[in-house]
Design a protein around this motif. Sequence first.
Motif, PDB file in Angstrom:
ATOM      1  N   SER A   1       0.783  -1.225   0.000  1.00 44.90           N
ATOM      2  CA  SER A   1       0.000   0.000   0.000  1.00 44.90           C
ATOM      3  C   SER A   1       0.822   1.286   0.000  1.00 44.90           C
ATOM      4  CB  SER A   1      -0.918   0.013   1.232  1.00 44.90           C
ATOM      5  OG  SER A   1      -0.165  -0.152   2.415  1.00 44.90           O
TER       6      SER A   1
ATOM      7  N   LYS B   1       1.740   3.621   4.996  1.00 48.25           N
ATOM      8  CA  LYS B   1       1.115   2.655   5.888  1.00 48.25           C
ATOM      9  C   LYS B   1      -0.298   3.079   6.245  1.00 48.25           C
ATOM     10  CE  LYS B   1       4.858   0.113   7.945  1.00 48.25           C
ATOM     11  NZ  LYS B   1       5.332  -0.518   9.172  1.00 48.25           N
TER      12      LYS B   1
ATOM     13  N   ASN C   1       3.359  -6.463   3.027  1.00 48.03           N
ATOM     14  CA  ASN C   1       3.207  -5.451   4.066  1.00 48.03           C
ATOM     15  C   ASN C   1       4.208  -5.607   5.207  1.00 48.03           C
ATOM     16  OD1 ASN C   1       0.885  -3.532   3.581  1.00 48.03           O
ATOM     17  ND2 ASN C   1      -0.122  -5.476   3.147  1.00 48.03           N
TER      18      ASN C   1
ATOM     19  N   ASN D   1       5.483 -11.458   3.038  1.00 49.45           N
ATOM     20  CA  ASN D   1       5.606 -10.756   4.314  1.00 49.45           C
ATOM     21  C   ASN D   1       6.823 -11.317   5.051  1.00 49.45           C
ATOM     22  OD1 ASN D   1       3.356  -8.723   4.843  1.00 49.45           O
ATOM     23  ND2 ASN D   1       2.182 -10.455   4.035  1.00 49.45           N
TER      24      ASN D   1
END
Length: 267
Positions: free
Chosen positions: A40, A43, A64, A87
């Motif tokens: 994204s 954050k 993320n 991740n």
Amino acid sequence: MEWSSSGSDDSGSEGVLDASQMGNAEAVAGNLERLVLSASGDKQESPKTMSRFRRLHTLNLSCNALTEVPAVLQQCAKLEKLSLRSNRLTELPKWMACLKNLRQLNLSGNGLKQFPLPILELTNLKYLYMGGNVLESLPSAIDKLENLQILYLGGNQLVEVPHTLGNMLTLTALVLCDNKLRALPQCIAQLENLRSLLLHKNQLRTLPQEIVGLRGLREWDTSPIDVTRSIRACRLKHVPKISQIRRLHTEILFIVAGVTIILISSN
């Protein structure tokens, strides 16, 4: 893969929300079906409660830098597709076994060294992606995943696979490439619905002779394994018309009548 990504064409459509719209999450929670928080950029805070996301069935939390699975996901009882790809996960919480409706789980590109046992309780899983971790072994109870169709384990540290893998009769694709396998159990030949079997970049030298009985195979990459011994076991009375020739790395893979029977070096 069926996951949307932030900035995709459908990210703003009804029932879909991406990271850029996270501020509106609570307002549309009741109608939201897909939530995308993948890579994204800036954050974004996840919703502190998921209880209002009554229709949510797809959640993408890829890329993320997560070190643990957000506990708030315990409230996502209807979740069917979950991506935690790329991740920093090294384990899964026990409560993930409660996500009984999961059909698709992507854990690729993390730091999992041991196969997370809570996954074995997710018996409705059809697609499990765990490539690019550091798995060293698989549990013998992996056959509890009785509905699994795709098992992707490429790019790990596996040195063997359990014999119980042969009980997973619903498997159509088994990806074991780029591991440290030295041998395959004969039970692989029991996977009568298997259509794709990828074994390249291992330490295999031969394959079980019984494996040539998998007549449904459409994709079989074993390069650079010497499968001559297995081929002789077929004792073919005639050679059908070659229907497909596929180049894989430095090998030529001949697929005859939909079944791979010859592998020779192209050099």
